[in-house]
Write a protein that holds these residues in place. Structure first.
Motif, PDB file in Angstrom:
ATOM      1  N   PHE A 106     116.211  22.906 146.028  1.00 28.03           N
ATOM      2  CA  PHE A 106     115.754  21.937 145.051  1.00 28.03           C
ATOM      3  C   PHE A 106     114.306  21.477 145.245  1.00 28.03           C
ATOM      4  CE2 PHE A 106     120.347  21.163 145.792  1.00 28.03           C
ATOM      5  CZ  PHE A 106     120.821  21.628 144.569  1.00 28.03           C
ATOM      6  N   ASN A 107     113.758  21.569 146.461  1.00 24.14           N
ATOM      7  CA  ASN A 107     112.440  20.962 146.718  1.00 24.14           C
ATOM      8  C   ASN A 107     111.306  21.981 146.766  1.00 24.14           C
ATOM      9  OD1 ASN A 107     113.232  21.962 149.233  1.00 24.14           O
ATOM     10  ND2 ASN A 107     112.617  20.132 150.378  1.00 24.14           N
ATOM     11  N   GLY A 108     111.391  22.979 145.907  1.00 25.54           N
ATOM     12  CA  GLY A 108     110.282  23.917 145.729  1.00 25.54           C
ATOM     13  C   GLY A 108     110.097  24.913 146.848  1.00 25.54           C
ATOM     14  N   PRO A 109     111.156  25.600 147.284  1.00 27.08           N
ATOM     15  CA  PRO A 109     111.014  26.542 148.401  1.00 27.08           C
ATOM     16  C   PRO A 109     110.170  27.758 148.027  1.00 27.08           C
ATOM     17  CG  PRO A 109     113.141  26.850 147.351  1.00 27.08           C
ATOM     18  CD  PRO A 109     112.530  25.626 146.710  1.00 27.08           C
ATOM     19  N   LEU A 110     109.627  28.413 149.037  1.00 28.96           N
ATOM     20  CA  LEU A 110     108.926  29.675 148.823  1.00 28.96           C
ATOM     21  C   LEU A 110     109.887  30.716 148.252  1.00 28.96           C
ATOM     22  CD1 LEU A 110     106.785  30.132 152.058  1.00 28.96           C
ATOM     23  CD2 LEU A 110     105.901  30.107 149.727  1.00 28.96           C
ATOM     24  N   MET A 111     109.353  31.564 147.382  1.00 37.03           N
ATOM     25  CA  MET A 111     110.085  32.708 146.867  1.00 37.03           C
ATOM     26  C   MET A 111     109.280  33.971 147.169  1.00 37.03           C
ATOM     27  SD  MET A 111     111.408  31.305 143.150  1.00 37.03           S
ATOM     28  CE  MET A 111     109.734  31.013 142.550  1.00 37.03           C
ATOM     29  N   PHE A 112     109.932  34.983 147.709  1.00 33.14           N
ATOM     30  CA  PHE A 112     109.300  36.265 148.022  1.00 33.14           C
ATOM     31  C   PHE A 112     109.935  37.382 147.194  1.00 33.14           C
ATOM     32  CE2 PHE A 112     108.962  34.450 152.560  1.00 33.14           C
ATOM     33  CZ  PHE A 112     107.688  33.976 152.350  1.00 33.14           C
ATOM     34  N   ILE A 113     109.142  38.406 146.911  1.00 38.46           N
ATOM     35  CA  ILE A 113     109.671  39.651 146.361  1.00 38.46           C
ATOM     36  C   ILE A 113     109.687  40.647 147.514  1.00 38.46           C
ATOM     37  CG2 ILE A 113     109.414  41.471 144.647  1.00 38.46           C
ATOM     38  CD1 ILE A 113     107.806  39.531 142.938  1.00 38.46           C
ATOM     39  N   PRO A 114     110.868  40.896 148.117  1.00 38.78           N
ATOM     40  CA  PRO A 114     110.922  41.750 149.315  1.00 38.78           C
ATOM     41  C   PRO A 114     110.340  43.141 149.047  1.00 38.78           C
ATOM     42  CG  PRO A 114     113.026  40.663 148.932  1.00 38.78           C
ATOM     43  CD  PRO A 114     112.200  40.433 147.715  1.00 38.78           C
ATOM     44  N   GLY A 115     109.565  43.617 149.996  1.00 38.75           N
ATOM     45  CA  GLY A 115     108.994  44.944 149.902  1.00 38.75           C
ATOM     46  C   GLY A 115     107.772  45.053 149.008  1.00 38.75           C
ATOM     47  N   SER A 116     107.384  43.964 148.348  1.00 36.06           N
ATOM     48  CA  SER A 116     106.240  44.035 147.430  1.00 36.06           C
ATOM     49  C   SER A 116     104.932  44.297 148.159  1.00 36.06           C
ATOM     50  CB  SER A 116     106.136  42.757 146.591  1.00 36.06           C
ATOM     51  OG  SER A 116     106.067  41.598 147.401  1.00 36.06           O
ATOM     52  N   HIS A 117     104.892  44.028 149.472  1.00 40.09           N
ATOM     53  CA  HIS A 117     103.680  44.328 150.243  1.00 40.09           C
ATOM     54  C   HIS A 117     103.397  45.821 150.296  1.00 40.09           C
ATOM     55  CE1 HIS A 117     106.925  45.100 152.998  1.00 40.09           C
ATOM     56  NE2 HIS A 117     106.112  45.530 153.946  1.00 40.09           N
ATOM     57  N   LYS A 118     104.430  46.645 150.051  1.00 37.22           N
ATOM     58  CA  LYS A 118     104.266  48.099 150.099  1.00 37.22           C
ATOM     59  C   LYS A 118     103.388  48.605 148.958  1.00 37.22           C
ATOM     60  CE  LYS A 118     107.137  49.315 153.531  1.00 37.22           C
ATOM     61  NZ  LYS A 118     106.713  50.135 154.690  1.00 37.22           N
ATOM     62  N   LYS A 119     103.209  47.804 147.917  1.00 38.11           N
ATOM     63  CA  LYS A 119     102.363  48.189 146.793  1.00 38.11           C
ATOM     64  C   LYS A 119     100.882  48.037 147.110  1.00 38.11           C
ATOM     65  CE  LYS A 119     103.496  48.918 142.977  1.00 38.11           C
ATOM     66  NZ  LYS A 119     103.695  50.192 142.252  1.00 38.11           N
ATOM     67  N   GLY A 120     100.560  47.433 148.267  1.00 37.09           N
ATOM     68  CA  GLY A 120      99.162  47.179 148.582  1.00 37.09           C
ATOM     69  C   GLY A 120      98.609  46.088 147.684  1.00 37.09           C
ATOM     70  N   VAL A 121      97.316  46.094 147.475  1.00 41.18           N
ATOM     71  CA  VAL A 121      96.681  45.075 146.643  1.00 41.18           C
ATOM     72  C   VAL A 121      96.963  45.387 145.176  1.00 41.18           C
ATOM     73  CG1 VAL A 121      94.527  43.916 146.056  1.00 41.18           C
ATOM     74  CG2 VAL A 121      94.851  44.825 148.355  1.00 41.18           C
ATOM     75  N   VAL A 122      97.558  44.436 144.464  1.00 34.18           N
ATOM     76  CA  VAL A 122      97.869  44.628 143.054  1.00 34.18           C
ATOM     77  C   VAL A 122      96.857  43.868 142.198  1.00 34.18           C
ATOM     78  CG1 VAL A 122     100.307  44.937 143.559  1.00 34.18           C
ATOM     79  CG2 VAL A 122      99.474  42.663 142.943  1.00 34.18           C
ATOM     80  N   GLU A 123      96.810  44.216 140.931  1.00 37.08           N
ATOM     81  CA  GLU A 123      95.862  43.591 140.016  1.00 37.08           C
ATOM     82  C   GLU A 123      96.166  42.103 139.873  1.00 37.08           C
ATOM     83  OE1 GLU A 123      94.259  44.082 135.399  1.00 37.08           O
ATOM     84  OE2 GLU A 123      95.667  45.546 136.254  1.00 37.08           O
ATOM     85  N   ALA A 124      95.123  41.293 139.850  1.00 34.01           N
ATOM     86  CA  ALA A 124      95.291  39.838 139.739  1.00 34.01           C
ATOM     87  C   ALA A 124      94.163  39.264 138.893  1.00 34.01           C
ATOM     88  CB  ALA A 124      95.293  39.201 141.127  1.00 34.01           C
ATOM     89  N   LYS A 125      94.424  38.094 138.335  1.00 35.22           N
ATOM     90  CA  LYS A 125      93.401  37.393 137.557  1.00 35.22           C
ATOM     91  C   LYS A 125      93.166  36.022 138.177  1.00 35.22           C
ATOM     92  CE  LYS A 125      96.732  35.569 134.166  1.00 35.22           C
ATOM     93  NZ  LYS A 125      97.107  35.524 132.739  1.00 35.22           N
ATOM     94  N   HIS A 126      91.944  35.517 138.011  1.00 36.14           N
ATOM     95  CA  HIS A 126      91.578  34.245 138.627  1.00 36.14           C
ATOM     96  C   HIS A 126      92.003  33.107 137.710  1.00 36.14           C
ATOM     97  CE1 HIS A 126      88.318  32.124 141.266  1.00 36.14           C
ATOM     98  NE2 HIS A 126      89.529  31.989 141.747  1.00 36.14           N
ATOM     99  N   ASP A 127      93.007  32.342 138.131  1.00 39.57           N
ATOM    100  CA  ASP A 127      93.533  31.228 137.355  1.00 39.57           C
ATOM    101  C   ASP A 127      92.842  29.947 137.797  1.00 39.57           C
ATOM    102  OD1 ASP A 127      94.961  29.242 136.108  1.00 39.57           O
ATOM    103  OD2 ASP A 127      96.930  30.088 136.548  1.00 39.57           O
ATOM    104  N   LEU A 128      92.060  29.368 136.895  1.00 41.66           N
ATOM    105  CA  LEU A 128      91.311  28.154 137.200  1.00 41.66           C
ATOM    106  C   LEU A 128      91.875  26.928 136.489  1.00 41.66           C
ATOM    107  CD1 LEU A 128      87.717  29.658 136.817  1.00 41.66           C
ATOM    108  CD2 LEU A 128      88.958  29.280 138.943  1.00 41.66           C
ATOM    109  N   THR A 129      92.987  27.097 135.765  1.00 43.57           N
ATOM    110  CA  THR A 129      93.446  26.016 134.895  1.00 43.57           C
ATOM    111  C   THR A 129      94.860  25.517 135.164  1.00 43.57           C
ATOM    112  OG1 THR A 129      94.195  27.602 133.216  1.00 43.57           O
ATOM    113  CG2 THR A 129      91.929  26.799 133.024  1.00 43.57           C
TER     114      THR A 129
END
Length: 285
Positions: free
Chosen positions: A140-163
């Motif tokens: 209930f208090n905002g725990p971390l969520m992981f996608i297991p094994g997602s590190h195997k994809k290396g660096v994935v595309e991301a966008k800079h969220d400033l808002t």
């Protein structure tokens, strides 16, 4: 904290290791007792939630708070990462994230290395996070969520969220998150959320995709994040202030295991205030 062969294999497969209740209540009390005074400071290193006085992130407490300076040198935190990376480490970042009751905002889906690469020019992903729960963490208090094994994809595309929130982040697109979750098992384990008592610890890969929901519960979820980097992999750009991305690449020398409960001397270089040099950036690079 010598990792077993099974734990190394698990980390390679899933991208994280979870150690429930690794630190004792007495050790955690020593840390928790220092947090309110740190959060009360009106300093640049305390980033507050959008539209609220609640602290979202406190940076660099290990530079001016004795208990957290000890924690940054604790063998239970540093040892597993040194074993996994096989190299001396330095502190790239130190945060006390305060996902406070009713006010803690989301952390969007992201990879930490995505930010370290784009903002700090960290050469490779030879760095990772160690997180310690200062509060009990539940669904209930905002725990971390992981996608297991997602590190195997290396660096994935991301966008800079400033808002979205008060703190800018390089975030992963929803469509890619859906693909990664499906690849990890969908509803059967495609997202995991380590939960446990205060004193629990998580070690996770810098490319592991993770997030956390807002905290609508009446319980705080304060956690410490120690980001450790291989010394040879130190950052090449100082676009961000030093209290966010550190520029001292001296290898960590661990204290004894009982350091949170005993009076071991530690340096506090910012105890009288953050020096002006730590606020300088090289934005043009």
């Amino acid at each position: 904290m010598n990792l077993t062969a099974e734990q190394r294999m698990q980390f390679d497969r899933d991208g994280y290791l979870f150690f429930p209740g690794l630190f004792t209540p007495e050790e955690i009390r020593t840390l928790n007792d220092s947090v309110p005074a740190l959060y009360a400071r009106r300093e640049a290193y305390n980033v507050r939630e959008r539209g609220s006085d609640a602290v979202r992130t406190n940076f660099a407490a290990h530079m001016y708070s004795e208990p957290f300076a000890k924690l940054a040198r604790h063998p239970r935190m540093v040892g597993p990462v040194a074993q996994l990376l096989g190299e001396a480490l330095y502190v790239h970042q130190f945060k006390i994230n305060g996902k406070m009751a009713f006010e803690g905002d989301v952390w969007q889906w992201h990879q930490d290395y995505g930010t370290w690469l784009n903002d700090d020019l960290m050469p490779t992903e030879r760095a990772m996070n160690v997180a310690i729960f200062l509060d009990d963490v539940n669904q209930f208090n905002g725990p971390l969520m992981f996608i297991p094994g997602s590190h195997k994809k290396g660096v994935v595309e991301a966008k800079h969220d400033l808002t979205t929130t008060s703190y800018p982040l390089w975030i992963v697109d929803d469509a890619l998150i859906s693909q990664l979750v499906a690849r990890a098992g969908g509803r059967q384990g495609g997202i995991v959320s380590p939960q446990g008592p205060a004193g629990s610890m998580i070690v996770f890969h810098s490319c592991l995709v993770h997030a956390s929901n807002s905290n609508l519960s009446p319980w705080n979820r304060v956690s410490v994040y120690l980001s450790l980097c291989a010394v040879s992999n130190h950052i090449r750009r100082h676009r961000r202030p030093e209290y966010i991305a550190h520029r001292d690449f001296t290898p960590i020398e661990c204290l004894p295991d009982d350091c949170l409960l005993r009076n071991y001397p530690v340096e506090l270089p910012w105890k009288d205030g953050v020096p002006a040099s730590a606020l300088l950036t090289s934005a043009g690079e």
